[in-house]
Design a protein around this motif. Structure first.
Motif, PDB file in Angstrom:
ATOM      1  N   ILE A  10       6.527  -5.191  -0.057  1.00 30.39           N
ATOM      2  CA  ILE A  10       6.249  -5.537   1.457  1.00 30.39           C
ATOM      3  C   ILE A  10       6.250  -7.098   1.300  1.00 30.39           C
ATOM      4  CG2 ILE A  10       4.422  -5.943   3.070  1.00 30.39           C
ATOM      5  CD1 ILE A  10       3.423  -3.365   2.252  1.00 30.39           C
ATOM      6  N   ASP A  72       8.606   0.078   7.192  1.00 28.90           N
ATOM      7  CA  ASP A  72       8.116   0.478   8.606  1.00 28.90           C
ATOM      8  C   ASP A  72       6.496   0.540   8.450  1.00 28.90           C
ATOM      9  OD1 ASP A  72       8.295   1.586  11.351  1.00 28.90           O
ATOM     10  OD2 ASP A  72       7.284   3.043  10.308  1.00 28.90           O
ATOM     11  N   HIS A  73       5.985   1.211   7.424  1.00 30.83           N
ATOM     12  CA  HIS A  73       4.595   1.291   7.331  1.00 30.83           C
ATOM     13  C   HIS A  73       4.260   2.001   5.841  1.00 30.83           C
ATOM     14  CE1 HIS A  73       5.361   5.518   8.490  1.00 30.83           C
ATOM     15  NE2 HIS A  73       4.232   5.811   7.759  1.00 30.83           N
ATOM     16  N   LEU A  74       3.128   1.615   5.483  1.00 33.39           N
ATOM     17  CA  LEU A  74       2.528   2.113   4.191  1.00 33.39           C
ATOM     18  C   LEU A  74       1.345   3.121   4.495  1.00 33.39           C
ATOM     19  CD1 LEU A  74       2.790   1.820   1.010  1.00 33.39           C
ATOM     20  CD2 LEU A  74       1.451  -0.223   1.498  1.00 33.39           C
ATOM     21  N   ALA A  75       1.255   4.288   4.118  1.00 35.36           N
ATOM     22  CA  ALA A  75       0.090   4.920   4.218  1.00 35.36           C
ATOM     23  C   ALA A  75      -0.701   5.428   3.123  1.00 35.36           C
ATOM     24  CB  ALA A  75       0.712   6.520   4.600  1.00 35.36           C
ATOM     25  N   PHE A 111      -3.022   4.204  12.708  1.00 32.80           N
ATOM     26  CA  PHE A 111      -2.298   2.943  12.404  1.00 32.80           C
ATOM     27  C   PHE A 111      -3.113   1.675  12.691  1.00 32.80           C
ATOM     28  CE2 PHE A 111       1.097   5.865  12.425  1.00 32.80           C
ATOM     29  CZ  PHE A 111       2.013   5.684  11.325  1.00 32.80           C
ATOM     30  N   TYR A 113      -2.973  -3.295  11.251  1.00 35.46           N
ATOM     31  CA  TYR A 113      -2.031  -4.044  10.883  1.00 35.46           C
ATOM     32  C   TYR A 113      -2.742  -4.762   9.744  1.00 35.46           C
ATOM     33  CZ  TYR A 113       0.489  -3.932  15.363  1.00 35.46           C
ATOM     34  OH  TYR A 113       1.282  -3.552  16.393  1.00 35.46           O
ATOM     35  N   GLU A 118       2.215  -6.145   9.091  1.00 32.77           N
ATOM     36  CA  GLU A 118       2.705  -4.937   8.585  1.00 32.77           C
ATOM     37  C   GLU A 118       2.067  -3.747   9.044  1.00 32.77           C
ATOM     38  OE1 GLU A 118       0.289  -6.345   5.000  1.00 32.77           O
ATOM     39  OE2 GLU A 118       1.374  -7.370   6.707  1.00 32.77           O
ATOM     40  N   ARG A 119       2.364  -2.614   9.300  1.00 32.64           N
ATOM     41  CA  ARG A 119       1.853  -1.612   9.978  1.00 32.64           C
ATOM     42  C   ARG A 119       1.531  -0.783   8.616  1.00 32.64           C
ATOM     43  NH1 ARG A 119       3.810   1.917  14.115  1.00 32.64           N
ATOM     44  NH2 ARG A 119       4.960   3.053  12.369  1.00 32.64           N
ATOM     45  N   LEU A 120       0.073  -0.373   8.637  1.00 35.17           N
ATOM     46  CA  LEU A 120      -0.563   0.381   7.610  1.00 35.17           C
ATOM     47  C   LEU A 120      -0.851   1.779   8.222  1.00 35.17           C
ATOM     48  CD1 LEU A 120      -2.324  -2.565   5.748  1.00 35.17           C
ATOM     49  CD2 LEU A 120      -0.098  -1.368   5.205  1.00 35.17           C
ATOM     50  N   GLU A 121      -1.181   2.708   7.578  1.00 31.98           N
ATOM     51  CA  GLU A 121      -1.802   3.857   8.019  1.00 31.98           C
ATOM     52  C   GLU A 121      -2.747   4.598   7.073  1.00 31.98           C
ATOM     53  OE1 GLU A 121       0.180   8.560   9.095  1.00 31.98           O
ATOM     54  OE2 GLU A 121       1.341   6.936   8.132  1.00 31.98           O
TER      55      GLU A 121
END
Length: 128
Positions: A10, A72-75, A111, A113, A118-121
């Protein structure tokens, strides 16, 4: 042969702020940090006592971070998504989802930020 996903990189603007966020908010541990000769700084974080996937923070030392290739995102898997969303709210973390959503017949997601947008989930698997 490919064995596993190693890490997710990231791009970050402020390495210290990002390390604080990922360690204090998401409970990851910093396992390595290095500044390369070209000015790029790398930090690797993971959960204690695991050799699973790591988060790699990549800092270039400027505000001009390219958008191309940004994740795009991290989960993150959680066991009580509602409690985790409330914890984030109490810490002042900017939420994308004010309450968890249910998908795939019982999986819950929410979700939010990170410090660089950055989008986090949070991901709570379907209960058996």
């Amino acid at each position: 042969m490919i064995h596993k996903l190693e890490h997710v990189g990231i791009m970050v603007k402020d390495m210290d702020a990002s390390i604080r966020f990922y360690t204090e908010i998401l409970n990851l541990e910093l396992v390595g940090r290095e500044k390369l000769d070209n000015g790029v700084e790398l930090s690797f974080l993971s959960y204690p006592d695991t050799d699973h996937i790591q988060v790699e923070l990549v800092g270039r030392g400027s505000d001009d971070i390219p958008a191309a290739g940004k994740v795009d995102h991290l989960a993150f898997t959680v066991s009580n998504i509602e409690a985790e969303v409330e914890r984030l709210r109490g810490l002042g973390v900017k939420l994308i989802d004010e309450k968890p959503k249910t998908i795939l017949g019982g999986v819950q997601i929410a979700f939010f930020y990170g410090p660089d947008g950055e989008r986090l989930e949070f991901f709570q698997p379907k209960q058996a």
